[in-house]
Design an enzyme around this catalytic site. Structure first.
Site, PDB file in Angstrom:
ATOM      1  N   LYS A 112       0.862  -1.180   0.000  1.00 35.29           N
ATOM      2  CA  LYS A 112       0.000   0.000   0.000  1.00 35.29           C
ATOM      3  C   LYS A 112       0.902   1.235   0.000  1.00 35.29           C
ATOM      4  O   LYS A 112       1.835   1.320   0.784  1.00 35.29           O
ATOM      5  CB  LYS A 112      -0.853  -0.046   1.266  1.00 35.29           C
ATOM      6  CG  LYS A 112      -2.066   0.844   1.229  1.00 35.29           C
ATOM      7  CD  LYS A 112      -2.884   0.658   2.497  1.00 35.29           C
ATOM      8  CE  LYS A 112      -3.930   1.741   2.593  1.00 35.29           C
ATOM      9  NZ  LYS A 112      -4.415   1.892   3.956  1.00 35.29           N
ATOM     10  N   HIS A 114      -0.233   4.519   0.241  1.00 33.47           N
ATOM     11  CA  HIS A 114      -0.833   5.715   0.849  1.00 33.47           C
ATOM     12  C   HIS A 114      -1.283   5.346   2.263  1.00 33.47           C
ATOM     13  O   HIS A 114      -1.083   4.212   2.700  1.00 33.47           O
ATOM     14  CB  HIS A 114      -2.015   6.193   0.011  1.00 33.47           C
ATOM     15  CG  HIS A 114      -3.089   5.170  -0.124  1.00 33.47           C
ATOM     16  ND1 HIS A 114      -3.025   4.121  -1.024  1.00 33.47           N
ATOM     17  CD2 HIS A 114      -4.236   4.984   0.571  1.00 33.47           C
ATOM     18  CE1 HIS A 114      -4.097   3.369  -0.894  1.00 33.47           C
ATOM     19  NE2 HIS A 114      -4.847   3.860   0.063  1.00 33.47           N
TER      20      HIS A 114
END
Ligand code: OMP
Length: 232
Positions: A112, A114
Site C-alpha cells: 500500500k 498511501h
C-alpha cells in the site's frame, strides 16, 4: 479410532462432516494425482471456523508447553488471514497468559503506498518472534515466501504450524517420482532451523477416517502414501 489425541479426532470429524477433507481424484499444485484433498478455504461457517481455530490453538498451546516461544501469529494472505485472527483469539481464550502477550498480523498481497503504507497489517514484526500459520504444506513454496517476507520486516521466524502435513516427498527434479526423497517440511526444518507443527498428518487422516469413509478410499489413500511418502 486409534490413539490419536481427542482434539485431533474432533478436528478430523469436523473436516469430514464439513466436506473440507474430500476423497476422489484431485490434481495437486505439484501435478500429482491425489485420492484426497484438504480445502481449508471451506472452513467458513461459524461451526467450522470455530473447529479449525480450536484445533490450531490446541496444537500451538501444546507446542508452547514444550518450549515454543512466539509473540505473533502470522497468516500469509489470503487464506492465512482469517486463520491467524481466529487462532489468536482462541489462544487467548484457552490460555489467559496469552491475552496481552500474543498478537496477530498478516501481509498484503500488494504493497500500500498511501495512508499508513507498508506491507504488514496488525502487529509490527521488527524484533518479534513470529509463528507462521497456514493450511497445507506440499512443496513448501508459500511458506518459503512468508519466511522471506517476515525476515525482510525484521521478524524472527519462530516456527510454522499447518493444519495438514501431507508427508509427501518433494517432486523429483529429474521427474522420476519412484525414488525415495525428503519432504518439504524436513527440508525447511533443516534449511531454516525452525520447528514445524501440524494438527494432523496423512497418517492421522488414514487412521482417523477408518469407518467414516469407504474401505476403497482408505486403500487409495494408503497406496498414495506408499508411493509418495517422504523418507524423513
Ligand atoms: P506449498 O506452499 O507449495 O506447500 O503448497 C500448498 C498449497 O497446495 C496449498 O496452499 C493449496 O493451494 C494446495 N493444496 C491444498 O490446499 N490441499 C491439498 O490437500 C493439497 C494441495 C496441493 O495442491 O498440494
Amino acid at each position: 479410532m486409534s490413539d490419536l489425541a481427542q482434539y485431533k479426532k474432533d478436528f478430523l470429524k469436523s473436516c469430514h462432516d464439513g466436506g473440507i477433507l474430500k476423497f476422489g481424484t484431485f490434481e495437486l499444485k505439484s501435478k500429482r494425482i491425489s485420492p484426497y484433498f484438504f480445502n481449508a478455504g471451506d472452513f467458513h461457517t461459524a461451526r467450522l471456523a470455530g473447529a479449525i481455530a480450536k484445533a490450531f490453538a490446541l496444537t500451538i498451546l501444546d507446542a508452547q508447553k514444550n518450549g515454543l516461544e512466539f509473540d505473533i501469529v502470522f497468516g500469509p494472505a489470503y487464506k492465512g488471514i482469517p486463520l491467524a485472527t481466529a487462532v489468536t483469539i482462541k489462544i487467548g481464550e484457552l490460555e489467559a497468559a496469552n491475552l496481552d502477550k500474543i498478537s496477530y498480523s498478516f501481509d498484503r498481497k500488494e504493497a500500500k503506498d498511501h495512508g499508513e503504507g507498508g506491507n504488514i497489517v496488525g502487529a509490527g514484526l521488527k524484533g518479534k518472534r513470529v509463528l507462521i500459520i497456514d493450511d497445507v504444506v506440499t512443496a513448501g513454496t508459500a511458506k518459503r515466501e512468508a519466511i522471506e517476507k517476515i525476515r525482510k520486516e525484521g521478524g524472527i521466524v519462530a516456527g510454522i504450524v499447518v493444519a495438514l502435513d501431507r508427508m509427501e516427498k518433494l517432486p523429483a527434479t529429474d521427474g522420476d517420482d519412484s525414488k525415495p526423497g525428503p519432504s518439504a517440511i524436513g527440508e525447511m526444518k533443516k534449511e531454516y532451523g525452525i520447528p514445524i507443527f501440524s494438527i494432523v498428518t496423512l497418517d492421522d487422516v488414514i487412521d482417523g477416517m477408518r469407518g467414516l469413509i469407504s474401505e476403497e478410499d482408505i486403500k487409495k489413500a494408503e497406496e498414495y502414501r506408499a508411493k509418495y511418502k517422504a523418507s524423513d
